[in-house]
Enzyme design. Structure first.
Site, PDB file in Angstrom:
ATOM      1  N   GLU A  67      33.272 -87.471   2.052  1.00  0.00           N
ATOM      2  CA  GLU A  67      34.311 -88.292   1.403  1.00  0.00           C
ATOM      3  C   GLU A  67      35.729 -87.920   1.828  1.00  0.00           C
ATOM      4  O   GLU A  67      36.699 -88.582   1.445  1.00  0.00           O
ATOM      5  CB  GLU A  67      34.192 -88.165  -0.116  1.00  0.00           C
ATOM      6  N   ILE A  91      27.452 -76.634   5.277  1.00  0.00           N
ATOM      7  CA  ILE A  91      26.554 -75.561   5.699  1.00  0.00           C
ATOM      8  C   ILE A  91      25.208 -76.142   6.119  1.00  0.00           C
ATOM      9  O   ILE A  91      24.633 -76.967   5.400  1.00  0.00           O
ATOM     10  CB  ILE A  91      26.349 -74.531   4.569  1.00  0.00           C
ATOM     11  N   THR A  95      17.587 -79.997   7.115  1.00  0.00           N
ATOM     12  CA  THR A  95      17.463 -81.292   7.794  1.00  0.00           C
ATOM     13  C   THR A  95      18.668 -81.566   8.682  1.00  0.00           C
ATOM     14  O   THR A  95      19.587 -80.765   8.776  1.00  0.00           O
ATOM     15  CB  THR A  95      17.359 -82.426   6.741  1.00  0.00           C
ATOM     16  N   HIS A  97      20.865 -83.665   8.109  1.00  0.00           N
ATOM     17  CA  HIS A  97      21.989 -84.197   7.309  1.00  0.00           C
ATOM     18  C   HIS A  97      23.319 -83.543   7.732  1.00  0.00           C
ATOM     19  O   HIS A  97      24.350 -84.199   7.829  1.00  0.00           O
ATOM     20  CB  HIS A  97      21.707 -83.935   5.833  1.00  0.00           C
TER      21      HIS A  97
HETATM   22  N1  LIG Z   1      25.459 -80.470   2.093  1.00  0.00           N
HETATM   23  C1  LIG Z   1      26.835 -80.565   2.015  1.00  0.00           C
HETATM   24  C2  LIG Z   1      27.479 -81.731   1.618  1.00  0.00           C
HETATM   25  N2  LIG Z   1      26.747 -82.831   1.268  1.00  0.00           N
HETATM   26  C3  LIG Z   1      27.331 -83.934   0.517  1.00  0.00           C
HETATM   27  C4  LIG Z   1      28.071 -84.948   1.414  1.00  0.00           C
HETATM   28  O1  LIG Z   1      29.303 -84.405   1.881  1.00  0.00           O
HETATM   29  C5  LIG Z   1      28.367 -86.230   0.628  1.00  0.00           C
HETATM   30  O2  LIG Z   1      29.165 -85.902  -0.485  1.00  0.00           O
HETATM   31  C6  LIG Z   1      27.091 -86.921   0.183  1.00  0.00           C
HETATM   32  O3  LIG Z   1      26.269 -87.159   1.327  1.00  0.00           O
HETATM   33  C7  LIG Z   1      27.396 -88.256  -0.510  1.00  0.00           C
HETATM   34  O4  LIG Z   1      28.134 -89.106   0.335  1.00  0.00           O
HETATM   35  N3  LIG Z   1      28.824 -81.807   1.582  1.00  0.00           N
HETATM   36  C8  LIG Z   1      29.595 -80.711   1.935  1.00  0.00           C
HETATM   37  O5  LIG Z   1      30.826 -80.781   1.895  1.00  0.00           O
HETATM   38  N4  LIG Z   1      28.979 -79.556   2.319  1.00  0.00           N
HETATM   39  C9  LIG Z   1      27.628 -79.449   2.382  1.00  0.00           C
HETATM   40  O6  LIG Z   1      27.103 -78.358   2.766  1.00  0.00           O
HETATM   41  C1  LIG Z   2      24.832 -80.380   5.091  1.00  0.00           C
HETATM   42  C2  LIG Z   2      23.906 -80.807   4.022  1.00  0.00           C
HETATM   43  O1  LIG Z   2      23.993 -81.893   3.478  1.00  0.00           O
HETATM   44  C3  LIG Z   2      22.787 -79.883   3.770  1.00  0.00           C
HETATM   45  O2  LIG Z   2      23.304 -78.692   3.212  1.00  0.00           O
HETATM   46  C4  LIG Z   2      21.746 -80.468   2.829  1.00  0.00           C
HETATM   47  O3  LIG Z   2      20.670 -79.584   2.905  1.00  0.00           O
HETATM   48  P1  LIG Z   2      19.273 -80.110   3.504  1.00  0.00           P
HETATM   49  O4  LIG Z   2      19.510 -80.516   4.948  1.00  0.00           O
HETATM   50  O5  LIG Z   2      18.339 -78.912   3.397  1.00  0.00           O
HETATM   51  O6  LIG Z   2      18.839 -81.274   2.652  1.00  0.00           O
END
Ligand SMILES: Nc1c(NC[C@H](O)[C@H](O)[C@H](O)CO)[nH]c(=O)[nH]c1=O
Ligand SMILES: CC(=O)[C@@H](O)COP(=O)(O)O
Length: 158
Positions: A67, A91, A95, A97
């Site tokens: 965001e 971090i 996955t 992600h």
């Molecule tokens: N896993 C982390 C996230 N995940 C959340 C995303 O940034 C986002 O808010 C969500 O996908 C909804 O749109 N965010 C971080 O800042 N750090 C992480 O490690």
């Molecule tokens: C960067 C992320 O969104 C991550 O920390 C989420 O963890 P996972 O990949 O194990 O679902």
């Protein structure tokens, strides 16, 4: 140069001009709050140390680093804002992600700066581990928040 070879908090005094009249927005992600609060504190103090006024530094929080881009746009479209600092910590998890967030945020923040023709600083840590994050948020490698603030100040002196 890898961060391990250069403190994030070290900087030269070149290209630093009077920022007493400059207005800054600092957007902070709430994910990994312990890390991002350290980044904010360092960025905020560094701006003050270089002459920014408290009343000219506004803080906005967002749920996660993804965001940061939209929040940066909302700040950058305000003509009174001279620079936007985006602070977050993504971090690596189990996955992919991580990859999608980091890529989206890096490109998104870049595009906001280009669109509004003002410094929009990528102060986002993208470590593999919590320890790597802590090392770069006031640990042995300095603080990414310092780096973000100095970068904004120097870009305003461009
Ligand atoms: N896993 C982390 C996230 N995940 C959340 C995303 O940034 C986002 O808010 C969500 O996908 C909804 O749109 N965010 C971080 O800042 N750090 C992480 O490690
Ligand atoms: C960067 C992320 O969104 C991550 O920390 C989420 O963890 P996972 O990949 O194990 O679902």
């Amino acid at each position: 140069m890898a961060t391990a070879l250069k403190s994030l908090s070290a900087h030269s005094s070149k290209n630093i001009q009077d920022i007493s009249a400059r207005k800054f927005a600092i957007v902070v992600s709430e994910w990994n709050e312990e890390v991002t609060e350290s980044l904010f504190s360092a960025a905020y103090q560094t701006l003050l140390q270089h002459g920014a006024k408290k009343e000219n530094i506004i803080r906005k929080n967002v749920p996660g680093s993804f965001e940061l881009t939209l929040a940066a746009q909302w700040c950058a479209q305000d003509e009174s804002i001279d620079a936007v600092l985006c602070l977050g910590c993504v971090i690596q998890g189990e996955t992919r992600h991580f990859d999608f967030i980091c890529d989206a945020v890096a490109h998104g923040i870049t595009n906001v700066g280009l669109k509004f023709n003002k410094p929009v600083i990528f102060g986002v840590l993208t470590p593999d581990t919590q320890q790597q994050a802590m090392d770069r948020a006031g640990g042995k490698h300095g603080n990414k928040g310092d780096e973000a603030a100095i970068t904004a100040v120097k870009m305003l002196g461009f």
